[in-house]
Scaffold this motif. Structure first.
Motif, PDB file in Angstrom:
ATOM      1  N   TRP A  50     -17.242  60.429  -7.543  1.00 18.21           N
ATOM      2  CA  TRP A  50     -17.016  59.047  -7.953  1.00 18.21           C
ATOM      3  C   TRP A  50     -18.300  58.219  -7.857  1.00 18.21           C
ATOM      4  O   TRP A  50     -18.708  57.565  -8.802  1.00 18.21           O
ATOM      5  CB  TRP A  50     -15.914  58.416  -7.085  1.00 18.21           C
ATOM      6  CG  TRP A  50     -15.849  56.926  -7.285  1.00 18.21           C
ATOM      7  CD1 TRP A  50     -16.386  55.966  -6.491  1.00 18.21           C
ATOM      8  CD2 TRP A  50     -15.252  56.241  -8.387  1.00 18.21           C
ATOM      9  NE1 TRP A  50     -16.158  54.723  -7.020  1.00 18.21           N
ATOM     10  CE2 TRP A  50     -15.464  54.863  -8.183  1.00 18.21           C
ATOM     11  CE3 TRP A  50     -14.560  56.669  -9.532  1.00 18.21           C
ATOM     12  CZ2 TRP A  50     -15.009  53.901  -9.077  1.00 18.21           C
ATOM     13  CZ3 TRP A  50     -14.096  55.700 -10.414  1.00 18.21           C
ATOM     14  CH2 TRP A  50     -14.319  54.342 -10.178  1.00 18.21           C
ATOM     15  N   ARG A  51     -18.940  58.292  -6.708  1.00 21.96           N
ATOM     16  CA  ARG A  51     -20.074  57.382  -6.475  1.00 21.96           C
ATOM     17  C   ARG A  51     -21.316  57.791  -7.251  1.00 21.96           C
ATOM     18  O   ARG A  51     -22.133  56.936  -7.609  1.00 21.96           O
ATOM     19  CB  ARG A  51     -20.356  57.277  -4.976  1.00 21.96           C
ATOM     20  CG  ARG A  51     -19.231  56.508  -4.270  1.00 21.96           C
ATOM     21  CD  ARG A  51     -19.439  56.417  -2.783  1.00 21.96           C
ATOM     22  NE  ARG A  51     -20.641  55.675  -2.435  1.00 21.96           N
ATOM     23  CZ  ARG A  51     -21.122  55.601  -1.196  1.00 21.96           C
ATOM     24  NH1 ARG A  51     -20.485  56.228  -0.213  1.00 21.96           N
ATOM     25  NH2 ARG A  51     -22.215  54.923  -0.946  1.00 21.96           N
ATOM     26  N   ALA A  52     -21.505  59.082  -7.515  1.00 23.74           N
ATOM     27  CA  ALA A  52     -22.670  59.523  -8.294  1.00 23.74           C
ATOM     28  C   ALA A  52     -22.345  59.614  -9.780  1.00 23.74           C
ATOM     29  O   ALA A  52     -23.216  59.978 -10.571  1.00 23.74           O
ATOM     30  CB  ALA A  52     -23.161  60.868  -7.774  1.00 23.74           C
ATOM     31  N   HIS A  53     -21.099  59.317 -10.166  1.00 29.86           N
ATOM     32  CA  HIS A  53     -20.688  59.369 -11.583  1.00 29.86           C
ATOM     33  C   HIS A  53     -20.921  60.756 -12.170  1.00 29.86           C
ATOM     34  O   HIS A  53     -21.531  60.895 -13.232  1.00 29.86           O
ATOM     35  CB  HIS A  53     -21.435  58.329 -12.409  1.00 29.86           C
ATOM     36  CG  HIS A  53     -21.202  56.914 -11.986  1.00 29.86           C
ATOM     37  ND1 HIS A  53     -21.645  55.839 -12.709  1.00 29.86           N
ATOM     38  CD2 HIS A  53     -20.558  56.393 -10.917  1.00 29.86           C
ATOM     39  CE1 HIS A  53     -21.303  54.711 -12.099  1.00 29.86           C
ATOM     40  NE2 HIS A  53     -20.641  55.041 -11.000  1.00 29.86           N
ATOM     41  N   ILE A  54     -20.449  61.793 -11.493  1.00 28.50           N
ATOM     42  CA  ILE A  54     -20.669  63.162 -11.969  1.00 28.50           C
ATOM     43  C   ILE A  54     -19.474  63.582 -12.827  1.00 28.50           C
ATOM     44  O   ILE A  54     -18.350  63.646 -12.317  1.00 28.50           O
ATOM     45  CB  ILE A  54     -20.806  64.159 -10.791  1.00 28.50           C
ATOM     46  CG1 ILE A  54     -21.859  63.664  -9.797  1.00 28.50           C
ATOM     47  CG2 ILE A  54     -21.156  65.542 -11.311  1.00 28.50           C
ATOM     48  CD1 ILE A  54     -21.858  64.448  -8.483  1.00 28.50           C
ATOM     49  N   PRO A  55     -19.682  63.875 -14.102  1.00 18.14           N
ATOM     50  CA  PRO A  55     -18.569  64.355 -14.929  1.00 18.14           C
ATOM     51  C   PRO A  55     -18.293  65.832 -14.611  1.00 18.14           C
ATOM     52  O   PRO A  55     -19.208  66.656 -14.651  1.00 18.14           O
ATOM     53  CB  PRO A  55     -19.081  64.200 -16.366  1.00 18.14           C
ATOM     54  CG  PRO A  55     -20.536  63.870 -16.260  1.00 18.14           C
ATOM     55  CD  PRO A  55     -20.949  63.834 -14.833  1.00 18.14           C
ATOM     56  N   VAL A  56     -17.069  66.165 -14.268  1.00 17.89           N
ATOM     57  CA  VAL A  56     -16.731  67.561 -13.949  1.00 17.89           C
ATOM     58  C   VAL A  56     -15.415  67.962 -14.613  1.00 17.89           C
ATOM     59  O   VAL A  56     -14.507  67.159 -14.750  1.00 17.89           O
ATOM     60  CB  VAL A  56     -16.603  67.824 -12.425  1.00 17.89           C
ATOM     61  CG1 VAL A  56     -17.900  67.494 -11.705  1.00 17.89           C
ATOM     62  CG2 VAL A  56     -15.442  67.066 -11.817  1.00 17.89           C
ATOM     63  N   THR A  57     -15.376  69.238 -14.993  1.00 20.46           N
ATOM     64  CA  THR A  57     -14.144  69.853 -15.480  1.00 20.46           C
ATOM     65  C   THR A  57     -13.731  70.904 -14.460  1.00 20.46           C
ATOM     66  O   THR A  57     -14.550  71.744 -14.072  1.00 20.46           O
ATOM     67  CB  THR A  57     -14.382  70.499 -16.854  1.00 20.46           C
ATOM     68  OG1 THR A  57     -14.722  69.468 -17.791  1.00 20.46           O
ATOM     69  CG2 THR A  57     -13.141  71.245 -17.331  1.00 20.46           C
ATOM     70  N   MET A  58     -12.468  70.835 -14.017  1.00 24.85           N
ATOM     71  CA  MET A  58     -11.971  71.780 -13.008  1.00 24.85           C
ATOM     72  C   MET A  58     -11.046  72.791 -13.686  1.00 24.85           C
ATOM     73  O   MET A  58      -9.995  72.408 -14.213  1.00 24.85           O
ATOM     74  CB  MET A  58     -11.173  71.037 -11.937  1.00 24.85           C
ATOM     75  CG  MET A  58     -11.972  70.025 -11.163  1.00 24.85           C
ATOM     76  SD  MET A  58     -10.918  69.073 -10.005  1.00 24.85           S
ATOM     77  CE  MET A  58     -10.327  67.768 -11.088  1.00 24.85           C
ATOM     78  N   PHE A  59     -11.447  74.057 -13.689  1.00 20.09           N
ATOM     79  CA  PHE A  59     -10.564  75.113 -14.192  1.00 20.09           C
ATOM     80  C   PHE A  59      -9.806  75.677 -12.988  1.00 20.09           C
ATOM     81  O   PHE A  59     -10.360  76.449 -12.195  1.00 20.09           O
ATOM     82  CB  PHE A  59     -11.375  76.202 -14.891  1.00 20.09           C
ATOM     83  CG  PHE A  59     -11.928  75.773 -16.226  1.00 20.09           C
ATOM     84  CD1 PHE A  59     -11.131  75.788 -17.367  1.00 20.09           C
ATOM     85  CD2 PHE A  59     -13.250  75.358 -16.350  1.00 20.09           C
ATOM     86  CE1 PHE A  59     -11.633  75.392 -18.606  1.00 20.09           C
ATOM     87  CE2 PHE A  59     -13.761  74.960 -17.583  1.00 20.09           C
ATOM     88  CZ  PHE A  59     -12.951  74.980 -18.706  1.00 20.09           C
ATOM     89  N   LEU A  60      -8.543  75.262 -12.848  1.00 28.43           N
ATOM     90  CA  LEU A  60      -7.783  75.562 -11.634  1.00 28.43           C
ATOM     91  C   LEU A  60      -6.752  76.663 -11.856  1.00 28.43           C
ATOM     92  O   LEU A  60      -6.129  76.751 -12.916  1.00 28.43           O
ATOM     93  CB  LEU A  60      -7.051  74.306 -11.149  1.00 28.43           C
ATOM     94  CG  LEU A  60      -7.907  73.103 -10.777  1.00 28.43           C
ATOM     95  CD1 LEU A  60      -7.016  71.977 -10.246  1.00 28.43           C
ATOM     96  CD2 LEU A  60      -8.978  73.471  -9.749  1.00 28.43           C
ATOM     97  N   ASN A  61      -6.574  77.466 -10.806  1.00 30.06           N
ATOM     98  CA  ASN A  61      -5.408  78.357 -10.755  1.00 30.06           C
ATOM     99  C   ASN A  61      -4.221  77.516 -10.299  1.00 30.06           C
ATOM    100  O   ASN A  61      -4.324  76.755  -9.323  1.00 30.06           O
ATOM    101  CB  ASN A  61      -5.664  79.505  -9.766  1.00 30.06           C
ATOM    102  CG  ASN A  61      -6.838  80.367 -10.207  1.00 30.06           C
ATOM    103  OD1 ASN A  61      -7.819  80.515  -9.486  1.00 30.06           O
ATOM    104  ND2 ASN A  61      -6.736  80.948 -11.392  1.00 30.06           N
ATOM    105  N   SER A  62      -3.102  77.666 -10.988  1.00 28.69           N
ATOM    106  CA  SER A  62      -1.994  76.738 -10.733  1.00 28.69           C
ATOM    107  C   SER A  62      -1.443  76.808  -9.301  1.00 28.69           C
ATOM    108  O   SER A  62      -1.059  75.759  -8.761  1.00 28.69           O
ATOM    109  CB  SER A  62      -0.879  76.933 -11.765  1.00 28.69           C
ATOM    110  OG  SER A  62      -0.411  78.255 -11.776  1.00 28.69           O
ATOM    111  N   PRO A  63      -1.405  77.976  -8.626  1.00 31.22           N
ATOM    112  CA  PRO A  63      -0.901  77.944  -7.232  1.00 31.22           C
ATOM    113  C   PRO A  63      -1.765  77.083  -6.312  1.00 31.22           C
ATOM    114  O   PRO A  63      -1.242  76.378  -5.443  1.00 31.22           O
ATOM    115  CB  PRO A  63      -0.937  79.422  -6.810  1.00 31.22           C
ATOM    116  CG  PRO A  63      -0.835  80.177  -8.092  1.00 31.22           C
ATOM    117  CD  PRO A  63      -1.627  79.362  -9.088  1.00 31.22           C
TER     118      PRO A  63
END
Ligand SMILES: [Zn+2]
Length: 280
Positions: free
Chosen positions: A124-137
């Motif tokens: 949030w504070r560094a304004h880093i754009p990220v995409t999280m590829f998550l395993n649903s469990p």
């Protein structure tokens, strides 16, 4: 009164959610969160610390303030030019996003192994754009952790249920792994995943068809991996290229990995951007 970073984040999430919602009139939430130069103005951030550090105090190495102080100043990200998608009934598979724009993308995978507590506030504070590829469990077991990153500007995408290699498996098996995870992630986060990453990057044409049929617009591999603060290039250039996709994981050194990725992107003269702004 002191508060741990995790408690501070929990305390401010409702405020932050309101801010994000109220600023979201012309597109995805992330448009308001495009990276800009880090400004050390605690009052501007809903994740602001409860005590204001002195302007001359040097942050302790390893503290959140230290990580923030290490973030390079980036050129303004260009207005995103979304890439054309094929209308072939199957999802494209990309190692790097086909773009000439001076941007690169940070992706964080899995979610089951480790979840460092300062990550949401750092993002949030560094304004880093990220995409999280998550395993649903992992997402179902730790929804609040990933929701905090989502509120901070991160986007949740699909990385299957069981993290098995999909290559060579039947359409039904692959569809169950991809659609099953998409359904569960949508239930937890309120948004259907539009991107997919196969475990280990292993895939075949069936994977791309099943991903498309489960709602994925594109399937992503990566061009660099980041682990324990080191960037490893998997392309001949040995420098981050426009459109490159950096892969890291929810592991204990994620703060170091984020910082290393930012520095590598900065060295290349690029700016971090959000994949979802380019694949619509
Ligand atoms: Zn994985």
């Amino acid at each position: 009164m002191s508060a741990t970073p995790a408690r501070r984040i929990l305390a401010v999430v409702p405020v932050l959610a309101l801010l994000v919602l109220s600023g979201c009139t012309a597109g995805p939430v992330v448009h308001a969160r495009r990276i800009t130069a880090y400004q050390p103005t605690p009052s501007a951030s809903p994740f602001a610390p409860s005590t204001s550090p002195s302007a001359t105090a040097k942050p302790t190495p390893g503290s959140l303030e230290w990580y923030l102080s290490q973030v390079p100043t980036f050129p303004e990200a260009p207005p995103p030019q979304p890439v054309p998608l094929p209308a072939t009934g199957t999802a494209p598979f990309w190692h790097r996003l086909p773009t000439d724009q001076k941007v690169a993308f940070i992706t964080i995978d899995d979610g089951g192994l480790a979840r460092p507590s300062a990550v949401a506030e750092f993002i949030w504070r560094a304004h880093i754009p990220v995409t999280m590829f998550l395993n649903s469990p992992a997402a179902e077991e730790h929804p609040e952790y990933f929701r905090q990153i989502q509120v901070a500007g991160g986007v949740v995408e699909n990385h299957t249920i069981n993290h098995n290699s999909l290559a060579g498996r039947s359409y039904d098996y692959q569809k169950q792994e991809i659609c099953g995870a998409a359904d569960k992630l949508e239930a937890v986060f309120g948004k259907r995943a539009t991107l997919f990453r196969p475990p280990f990057g292993e895939h075949d044409s069936t994977t791309l068809k099943a991903a498309h049929d489960c709602g994925a617009k594109a399937v992503f591999h990566w061009t660099e991996t980041v682990h324990e603060g080191k960037v490893r290039f998997q392309t001949p250039e040995k420098v981050v290229q426009p459109g490159d996709v950096l892969l890291m994981h929810f592991r204990p050194a994620l703060m170091d990995d984020l910082l290393a990725a930012l520095k590598a992107i900065h060295r290349a003269g690029l700016t971090p951007a959000l994949l979802e702004d380019y694949v619509l």
